[in-house]
Design a protein around this motif. Structure first.
Motif, mmCIF file in Angstrom:
data_model
loop_
_atom_site.group_PDB
_atom_site.id
_atom_site.type_symbol
_atom_site.label_atom_id
_atom_site.label_comp_id
_atom_site.label_asym_id
_atom_site.label_seq_id
_atom_site.Cartn_x
_atom_site.Cartn_y
_atom_site.Cartn_z
ATOM 1 N N ASN A 82 48.146 7.655 -81.165
ATOM 2 C CA ASN A 82 47.868 7.202 -80.129
ATOM 3 C C ASN A 82 46.269 6.251 -80.049
ATOM 4 O OD1 ASN A 82 49.260 9.013 -78.817
ATOM 5 N ND2 ASN A 82 47.982 9.936 -78.157
ATOM 6 N N HIS A 83 46.062 6.564 -81.785
ATOM 7 C CA HIS A 83 44.682 5.256 -82.210
ATOM 8 C C HIS A 83 44.910 4.880 -83.887
ATOM 9 C CE1 HIS A 83 43.209 8.409 -79.059
ATOM 10 N NE2 HIS A 83 43.791 9.492 -80.094
ATOM 11 N N PRO A 111 52.339 12.529 -79.783
ATOM 12 C CA PRO A 111 51.754 12.198 -78.575
ATOM 13 C C PRO A 111 51.089 12.487 -78.076
ATOM 14 C CG PRO A 111 54.436 12.116 -77.651
ATOM 15 C CD PRO A 111 54.227 12.391 -79.742
ATOM 16 N N MET A 118 52.896 7.463 -72.789
ATOM 17 C CA MET A 118 52.391 6.897 -73.612
ATOM 18 C C MET A 118 52.001 5.305 -73.320
ATOM 19 S SD MET A 118 55.662 8.301 -75.885
ATOM 20 C CE MET A 118 55.926 7.185 -77.213
ATOM 21 N N ARG A 123 51.173 2.497 -76.271
ATOM 22 C CA ARG A 123 51.083 2.916 -77.540
ATOM 23 C C ARG A 123 52.618 2.664 -77.933
ATOM 24 N NH1 ARG A 123 53.929 7.851 -79.580
ATOM 25 N NH2 ARG A 123 53.203 9.072 -81.269
ATOM 26 N N ASP A 124 52.716 1.715 -78.628
ATOM 27 C CA ASP A 124 54.536 1.959 -79.975
ATOM 28 C C ASP A 124 54.854 3.259 -79.407
ATOM 29 O OD1 ASP A 124 56.596 0.971 -80.970
ATOM 30 O OD2 ASP A 124 55.278 -0.495 -82.416
ATOM 31 N N SER A 127 55.063 4.304 -82.907
ATOM 32 C CA SER A 127 53.533 4.447 -83.887
ATOM 33 C C SER A 127 54.279 4.892 -85.194
ATOM 34 C CB SER A 127 52.482 3.350 -83.591
ATOM 35 O OG SER A 127 52.697 5.028 -81.787
#
Length: 332
Positions: A82-83, A111, A118, A123-124, A127
């Motif tokens: 997420n970051h 997630p 998301m 958020r991809d 990711s």
């Protein structure tokens, strides 16, 4: 050997309770943990959940750290996909600078939310695939040996905030073993992989600069009370609330009575949800202490991180004290 005890605090928002009251409860819980010899308190990153207040995890850690004096505090965990790793290095570098020697950084790749959330977080969906590389990038920022030329975490560089890998499947155990990091298994809500994951982690562990020997933390639910019946009633209430939330797709719904929830728990879907809380020590201090020692031995756990599951804060605080007393009475 008696395992170390820690607490996982989900910062629950009870029906009719405000977020501010939830945070006050988290402070009280951490202060009780500190007074009773617990190792650490961790907070989990969840989003878009009306019954959980720990979404801004690093902010909550800082608030509680300012209201306590010695106990370790951290994330259980930060959902790193997420970051940006740099952002997390700066956040936890700030915490470590303000409260040196007291901050942990547990990392997960889930997630912590649903698909709509998301998207709201930008958020991809892919990711999570870069989680192993992101862990190394984050670790490098915190050690002051950035992997990206010209980029340094300030605050963060040189703080060497200890990392922990969280997992509810074999993946986390594999990564923790390969990187030489402590491993925390989410057995308090995902019990099925516990033994396989811990056995793999201990067998394949590679020593690192942070950790010379494998270190396992296992999650477990606890309700300790003066009587078994009282503890069981508290646990049943918490489980019903969780089931309501899951089948309502959000906050607990008043349309399902206790009787309806109990009937649902006898169905295949209900039993599957109930199995999420398979590892639960419920009863008197003696019963809880016996369960936790046996669980730690079977799980090969150096430390137990406890989710005290009583619905009311007064009962959670009592459970914290009773559990610590039961474990300390044997270890002395």
């Amino acid at each position: 050997m008696t395992p170390r005890l820690s607490i996982l605090d989900l910062a629950p928002i009870a029906p009719g309770e405000t977020v501010a009251e939830s945070f006050a409860n988290s402070v009280a819980l951490a202060q009780a943990a500190e007074a009773n010899g617990y190792e650490r308190v961790w907070y989990a990153e969840h989003h878009n959940m009306p019954t959980i207040a720990s979404s801004a995890t690093s902010v909550l850690i800082g608030h509680v750290a300012g209201k306590t004096s010695a106990i370790r505090l951290g994330s259980g965990g930060i959902m790193l996909p997420n970051h940006a790793p740099l952002s997390i290095a700066e956040q936890f570098g700030t915490l470590a600078s303000l409260y040196p020697g007291r901050i942990d950084l547990g990392l997960g790749r889930a997630p912590g939310s649903d698909h709509a959330t998301m998207r709201a977080m930008r958020r991809d969906p892919m990711s999570a695939e870069s989680f192993p590389q992101d862990v190394l990038e984050l670790q490098a920022y915190l050690s002051g040996e950035s992997r990206i030329a010209g980029v340094s975490a300030t605050p963060g560089a040189g703080t060497n905030v200890p990392l922990y890998i969280l997992g509810s499947s074999l993946f986390g155990a594999q990564l923790a073993a390969a990187y030489g990091l402590p491993y925390a298994n989410a057995s308090h809500f995902a019990p099925d992989s516990l033994h396989e994951a811990v056995e793999f982690y201990r067998r394949e562990f590679t020593p690192s600069a942070q950790l010379a020997e494998p270190y396992v933390i296992a999650g477990v639910n606890v309700v300790a009370a003066e009587s078994h019946d009282e503890a069981q009633a508290q646990f049943d209430s918490t489980r019903r609330t969780r089931v309501r939330g899951m089948i309502s797709r959000g906050a607990a719904s008043p349309e399902y009575t206790d009787e309806q929830i109990d009937i649902f728990l006898t169905t295949p879907n209900g039993r599957q949800i109930a199995n999420m809380m398979k590892y639960a020590a419920v009863g008197t201090p003696t019963e809880v202490g016996d369960y936790l020692r046996n669980f730690a031995e079977e799980a090969q756990a150096d430390e137990l991180i406890i989710a005290h599951q009583s619905p009311q804060i007064a009962d959670r605080l009592a459970s914290v004290e009773l559990t610590a007393g039961a474990m300390q009475a044997v270890s002395v």
